[in-house]
Design a protein around this motif. Structure first.
Motif, PDB file in Angstrom:
ATOM      1  N   ALA A  24       1.327  -7.105   7.843  1.00  0.00           N
ATOM      2  CA  ALA A  24       2.623  -7.111   8.527  1.00  0.00           C
ATOM      3  C   ALA A  24       3.694  -6.733   7.509  1.00  0.00           C
ATOM      4  N   ALA A  25       4.420  -5.650   7.786  1.00  0.00           N
ATOM      5  CA  ALA A  25       5.410  -5.153   6.831  1.00  0.00           C
ATOM      6  C   ALA A  25       6.615  -4.611   7.565  1.00  0.00           C
ATOM      7  N   GLN A  26       7.717  -4.479   6.839  1.00  0.00           N
ATOM      8  CA  GLN A  26       8.961  -4.016   7.441  1.00  0.00           C
ATOM      9  C   GLN A  26       8.986  -2.505   7.674  1.00  0.00           C
ATOM     10  N   ASN A  27       7.926  -1.813   7.290  1.00  0.00           N
ATOM     11  CA  ASN A  27       7.798  -0.403   7.601  1.00  0.00           C
ATOM     12  C   ASN A  27       6.370  -0.141   8.064  1.00  0.00           C
ATOM     13  N   SER A  28       6.247   0.499   9.209  1.00  0.00           N
ATOM     14  CA  SER A  28       4.942   0.716   9.806  1.00  0.00           C
ATOM     15  C   SER A  28       4.033   1.559   8.928  1.00  0.00           C
ATOM     16  N   LEU A  29       4.590   2.550   8.222  1.00  0.00           N
ATOM     17  CA  LEU A  29       3.772   3.400   7.363  1.00  0.00           C
ATOM     18  C   LEU A  29       3.156   2.597   6.216  1.00  0.00           C
ATOM     19  N   ALA A  30       3.909   1.668   5.684  1.00  0.00           N
ATOM     20  CA  ALA A  30       3.392   0.824   4.615  1.00  0.00           C
ATOM     21  C   ALA A  30       2.329  -0.131   5.140  1.00  0.00           C
ATOM     22  N   ALA A  31       2.567  -0.720   6.314  1.00  0.00           N
ATOM     23  CA  ALA A  31       1.571  -1.609   6.911  1.00  0.00           C
ATOM     24  C   ALA A  31       0.274  -0.860   7.176  1.00  0.00           C
ATOM     25  N   ARG A  32       0.393   0.386   7.633  1.00  0.00           N
ATOM     26  CA  ARG A  32      -0.798   1.196   7.903  1.00  0.00           C
ATOM     27  C   ARG A  32      -1.569   1.484   6.611  1.00  0.00           C
ATOM     28  N   ALA A  33      -0.855   1.799   5.547  1.00  0.00           N
ATOM     29  CA  ALA A  33      -1.532   2.060   4.271  1.00  0.00           C
ATOM     30  C   ALA A  33      -2.319   0.838   3.824  1.00  0.00           C
ATOM     31  N   GLY A  34      -1.735  -0.338   3.955  1.00  0.00           N
ATOM     32  CA  GLY A  34      -2.448  -1.558   3.590  1.00  0.00           C
ATOM     33  C   GLY A  34      -3.647  -1.819   4.481  1.00  0.00           C
ATOM     34  N   ALA A  35      -3.482  -1.570   5.783  1.00  0.00           N
ATOM     35  CA  ALA A  35      -4.586  -1.789   6.719  1.00  0.00           C
ATOM     36  C   ALA A  35      -5.736  -0.831   6.437  1.00  0.00           C
ATOM     37  N   GLU A  36      -5.424   0.393   6.019  1.00  0.00           N
ATOM     38  CA  GLU A  36      -6.475   1.355   5.672  1.00  0.00           C
ATOM     39  C   GLU A  36      -7.270   0.885   4.455  1.00  0.00           C
ATOM     40  N   VAL A  37      -6.602   0.244   3.526  1.00  0.00           N
ATOM     41  CA  VAL A  37      -7.306  -0.323   2.369  1.00  0.00           C
ATOM     42  C   VAL A  37      -8.247  -1.440   2.819  1.00  0.00           C
ATOM     43  N   LEU A  38      -7.792  -2.294   3.716  1.00  0.00           N
ATOM     44  CA  LEU A  38      -8.663  -3.353   4.232  1.00  0.00           C
ATOM     45  C   LEU A  38      -9.864  -2.761   4.955  1.00  0.00           C
ATOM     46  N   ALA A  39      -9.623  -1.706   5.730  1.00  0.00           N
ATOM     47  CA  ALA A  39     -10.714  -1.061   6.458  1.00  0.00           C
ATOM     48  C   ALA A  39     -11.734  -0.442   5.514  1.00  0.00           C
ATOM     49  N   ALA A  40     -11.284  -0.058   4.320  1.00  0.00           N
ATOM     50  CA  ALA A  40     -12.189   0.523   3.319  1.00  0.00           C
ATOM     51  C   ALA A  40     -12.915  -0.540   2.509  1.00  0.00           C
ATOM     52  N   GLY A  41     -12.696  -1.810   2.834  1.00  0.00           N
ATOM     53  CA  GLY A  41     -13.381  -2.894   2.145  1.00  0.00           C
ATOM     54  C   GLY A  41     -12.573  -3.562   1.061  1.00  0.00           C
ATOM     55  N   GLY A  42     -11.279  -3.251   0.980  1.00  0.00           N
ATOM     56  CA  GLY A  42     -10.445  -3.834  -0.053  1.00  0.00           C
ATOM     57  C   GLY A  42     -10.098  -5.287   0.200  1.00  0.00           C
ATOM     58  N   ASP A  43      -9.765  -5.982  -0.870  1.00  0.00           N
ATOM     59  CA  ASP A  43      -9.281  -7.356  -0.829  1.00  0.00           C
ATOM     60  C   ASP A  43      -7.824  -7.367  -0.360  1.00  0.00           C
ATOM     61  N   ALA A  44      -7.336  -8.539   0.034  1.00  0.00           N
ATOM     62  CA  ALA A  44      -5.927  -8.662   0.411  1.00  0.00           C
ATOM     63  C   ALA A  44      -5.011  -8.200  -0.715  1.00  0.00           C
ATOM     64  N   VAL A  45      -5.396  -8.434  -1.983  1.00  0.00           N
ATOM     65  CA  VAL A  45      -4.587  -7.984  -3.114  1.00  0.00           C
ATOM     66  C   VAL A  45      -4.575  -6.460  -3.198  1.00  0.00           C
TER      67      VAL A  45
END
Length: 527
Positions: A24-45
């Motif tokens: 959850a972020a104040q800009n949708s593009l940034a939130a999407r970038a983070g979600a793509e990292v999670l989808a690739a198996g990344g940690d919350a960090v």
């Protein structure tokens, strides 16, 4: 005075529950970038690193590599809350004598300090403090990251190469500070067109206006290639310091080389049957603890009624009286917008990050480092220019921040990570959101859609005009109350973002009036 805003319009945000991770972020593009990292198996960090860097590109007036902030982390495997302070500090060569009082009343920016000659603590290179956010991200990644650092910075590089799209909201933000941006040739070149705010088109225009962020892209490529310390120890840091000194500031390469973000045990405390974790020290964490401690003295019923909101207002008023007296954060203008952003992350294992990052004022110092393409902070404004006070200007001092990233766990085991932008409004939002979830079991969507109050240390309690009359009556019995609308611009209340984990399922939400804010799941980007 009656507003022309629609009285019938209703705004809401969809909240999706999933077993996957959510950003959850104040800009949708940034939130999407983070979600793509999670989808690739990344940690919350990992997701936090990607989200943070993208926010610095697509919301550059709020935060960026030349800013600072704080992070709260929850590590599900260790059942441990950890705080990371990557706030700014004053340069070692800063001389308080270079900031003489003008005798012209108070400053017109965020804090009503006594005005300094030429507003040297507010605007320009003399207002620049030592940035910390990139080192903080680097330290968090070194400890918990699973994906390569360069892959996490790559989405921000791609965004910078494309250039931020100037839509109506971006145009509004740039227009609000055009006069100040025009004073710095490099800021004017980046954000303005012929000394004016960029053209955003007519009602049906299809043409795009984008910022030229190519220099920023080059700098981000260096950070991706050489690591977080490239901004501090390497040629990039040397160039940034030289730029600021050429414009009259005191930031040096030695300041950058000696900077280090700091891990701390969380400031953990009980609130009724919940546990709250916040960042200790020169943040709003101690103020949050005070506010919720006073609120907890009032027994509550089953609903968020007048008794509950009177308790929240009482706690916030007491907490701010203590903060202003003892921490040195001596007031803030309710009219001046802050330059802060917040995002929260939960991954599918339950690891959480709540990160607040800032340049302080909107567009920070309104100075761009031409060698790096980074918009610089104005962290020196956090200090009281009057000598002899707890928060007075001084070389090498840590800045006192209003940031309040928070992680909490309610009595039924539900965990949430929240925070907000909005200067002194931040604590009011975080306290109420935490209390609504802890006291009444509200899910993240219901809590974020619920009307709030703001109590920021002044004589007036600002209440959302949609609160029931019973709540208004309870507040008026103890306070001078002014009502306000929840609107896109300006914000009468803080702008929060948060995530929740309940019974193994994750969800998230952002301020409902934020036109850019979004909570995006890894399932959505994988689909």
């Amino acid at each position: 005075m009656t507003s022309a805003l629609s009285r019938t319009q209703r705004i809401s945000k969809t909240v999706i529950e999933t077993e996957g991770g959510v950003v959850a972020a104040q800009n949708s593009l940034a939130a999407r970038a983070g979600a793509e990292v999670l989808a690739a198996g990344g940690d919350a960090v990992d997701a936090a690193v990607a989200t943070s860097f993208v926010l610095g590109v697509v919301e550059p007036w709020m935060s960026g590599p030349a800013g600072g902030g704080a992070m709260m982390l929850w590590r599900a495997g260790e059942e441990e809350a950890i705080a990371l302070n990557h706030g700014m500090r004053a340069p070692a060569a800063l001389d308080p004598a270079d900031y003489p009082l003008s005798g012209e009343g108070v400053s017109g920016d965020l804090f009503p300090w006594e005005r300094v000659v030429d507003d040297r603590n507010v605007q320009g290179a003399t207002a620049v403090a030592v940035p910390g956010v990139v080192d903080g991200l680097g330290q968090a990644h070194a400890r918990w990251g699973r994906m390569p650092w360069a892959e996490l910075v790559a989405p921000a590089i791609a965004q910078a190469k494309q250039g931020m799209l100037v839509d109506w909201f971006a145009g509004l933000c740039i227009a609000s500070v055009t006069r100040e941006l025009a004073k710095d040739p490099d800021a004017a070149a980046l954000f303005l067109q012929d000394g004016q705010w960029p053209t955003i088109g007519a009602w049906t225009a299809l043409a795009e206006t984008r910022l030229d962020q190519s220099r920023m892209a080059d700098s981000l490529e260096q950070i991706a290639r050489d690591g977080a310390r490239a901004l501090y120890d390497g040629d990039l840091g040397a160039a940034m310091a030289a730029d600021i000194q050429a414009k009259g500031g005191s930031l040096s390469h030695d300041d950058l080389r000696s900077y280090a973000a700091e891990f701390h045990p969380a400031l953990s405390f009980a609130y009724r049957d919940a546990t709250i974790h916040a960042v200790p020290g020169l943040t709003a964490g101690p103020t949050l603890q005070h506010a919720l401690g006073v609120a907890a003295e009032t027994p509550l019923g089953d609903a968020a009624d007048g008794t509950a909101f009177a308790a929240y207002a009482r706690g916030l008023a007491s907490a701010y009286a203590d903060r202003l007296a003892n921490m040195g954060d001596d007031g803030e203008s309710p009219k001046a917008p802050g330059s802060t952003t917040h995002f929260s992350v939960v991954d599918r294992k339950g690891n959480m990050v709540a990160q607040t990052q800032t340049l302080l004022s909107i567009f920070g110092s309104r100075v761009v480092s031409p060698s790096t393409g980074f918009l610089m902070n104005n962290g020196i404004m956090w200090f009281d220019p009057v000598p002899g006070r707890p928060n007075s200007l001084g070389p090498g001092k840590r800045c006192l921040m209003n940031v309040c990233p928070t992680i909490g766990q309610t009595g039924d085991g539900t965990r949430f990570a929240v925070g907000a932008s909005g200067g002194r409004k931040i604590v009011s939002a975080v306290a109420q959101l935490s209390a609504l979830m802890a006291d009444f079991g509200l899910d993240i969507g219901a809590a974020f859609h619920h009307p709030r109050i703001d109590v920021s240390g002044g004589a007036v309690v600002v209440a959302d005009e949609t609160l029931p009359e019973g709540v208004m009556a309870a507040l008026r019995a103890e306070h001078d109350v002014r009502t306000a609308r929840r609107s896109v611009f300006p914000y009468s209340f803080a702008c929060p973002a948060g995530v929740m984990r309940r019974a193994g399922r994750n969800s998230g939400c952002t301020e409902i009036m934020s036109p850019w804010g979004d909570a995006i799941s890894e399932d959505e980007v994988r689909a």
